[in-house]
Write an enzyme that holds these catalytic residues in place. Structure first.
Site, mmCIF file in Angstrom:
data_model
loop_
_atom_site.group_PDB
_atom_site.id
_atom_site.type_symbol
_atom_site.label_atom_id
_atom_site.label_comp_id
_atom_site.label_asym_id
_atom_site.label_seq_id
_atom_site.Cartn_x
_atom_site.Cartn_y
_atom_site.Cartn_z
ATOM 1 N N ASP A 44 0.807 -1.207 0.000
ATOM 2 C CA ASP A 44 0.000 0.000 0.000
ATOM 3 C C ASP A 44 0.850 1.272 0.000
ATOM 4 O O ASP A 44 0.495 2.265 -0.634
ATOM 5 C CB ASP A 44 -0.924 0.007 1.218
ATOM 6 N N TYR A 159 -8.499 4.447 11.153
ATOM 7 C CA TYR A 159 -9.176 3.322 11.815
ATOM 8 C C TYR A 159 -8.381 2.836 13.022
ATOM 9 O O TYR A 159 -8.953 2.483 14.062
ATOM 10 C CB TYR A 159 -9.364 2.192 10.803
ATOM 11 N N SER A 160 -7.064 2.854 12.918
ATOM 12 C CA SER A 160 -6.226 2.465 14.051
ATOM 13 C C SER A 160 -6.390 3.431 15.226
ATOM 14 O O SER A 160 -6.228 3.042 16.379
ATOM 15 C CB SER A 160 -4.749 2.419 13.636
#
Length: 254
Positions: A44, A159-160
């Site tokens: 990514d 999100y983390s």
């Protein structure tokens, strides 16, 4: 159409470079300005690098995972690449634009496909004032940092940090606190995509803060403005049934 002109690019990992060499021998490789499709081989992080590097080109980017996570990548295979490209789904995403002023008085601009984050540089918590479209919304946030995320980047750092996953077609940005100390347990806000978010760094002389747009860092910032940049469009290609919308939904049911 299956007679595509490919441009293959790879990360520095051996597994990626060796795959790139095999694909070039099999399908040929063109200059990125002449290619129909950019094929990125890596993870990514490399996909983000490739999107930034090719943002001025017409060719979409099709990633194949030769890295670690691969959320933005397709499964790797050397077989039937033209057929996979012909059937691929295209997702169009817009980045964020960051404008950061540092303590020396210099202004820095950068684009971020995933998020712009502000992070404390030392042992003391950061103190941030938050404004939205010219109106003060929070006089003081004491925290390790804060970030503004696009829907495409909402499953990453956002999100983390316990931020929400956003549907890929949503005209929304996520403003998420990182380890908020005061107000206690404040998680952030959802904002329209046309919003401009401004962070002012309070007590910046002793509470240094860095601003990061994807992987581009500016240290010792005193003010950061962030907004969506609709004038820039990145096009990513995914195998049928494995597009960004499906991936974002699936991520919520893991």
């Amino acid at each position: 159409m299956t007679d595509f002109r490919f441009c293959f690019v790879a990360s520095r990992a051996d597994i990626a470079t060796s795959a790139c060499e095999r694909l070039e021998r099999r399908y040929g490789s063109h200059d990125p300005h002449d290619a129909d499709v950019i094929v990125a081989l890596g993870g990514d992080g490399f996909m983000l690098q490739t999107l930034h590097a090719t943002e001025g080109l017409d060719a979409p980017v099709y990633g194949m995972n030769r890295g670690t996570v691969g959320f933005l990548m397709n499964q790797f295979s050397e077989e039937d690449l033209p057929e996979r490209i012909a059937e691929a789904e295209v997702a169009a995403i817009h980045p964020l634009r960051m404008k950061a002023l540092d303590t020396a008085g210099d202004t820095h601009t950068a684009l971020a496909i995933n998020e712009v984050s502000l992070l404390r540089m030392g042992p003391q918590a950061a103190k941030l004032k938050i404004g939205v479209d010219g109106r003060e919304r929070m006089a003081e946030l004491v925290c390790d940092g804060a970030l503004v995320s696009t829907p495409a980047g909402s499953t990453a750092y956002n999100y983390s940090a316990h931020g929400p996953i956003l549907p890929i077609g949503a005209d929304i940005l996520a403003l998420t606190a990182i380890s908020a100390y005061r107000p206690r347990r404040w998680r952030g806000a959802l904002l329209p995509s046309h919003t401009t978010v401004r962070f002012d760094v309070l007590e910046h002389e002793k509470r240094g803060v860095a601003a990061v747009a994807d992987s581009q860092e500016v240290r010792d910032v005193v003010r950061v403005e962030i907004h969506s940049e609709p004038a820039v469009t990145h096009r990513l290609m995914f195998d049928p049934g494995h597009g960004l919308e499906e991936r974002l939904i699936r991520e919520q049911f893991v």
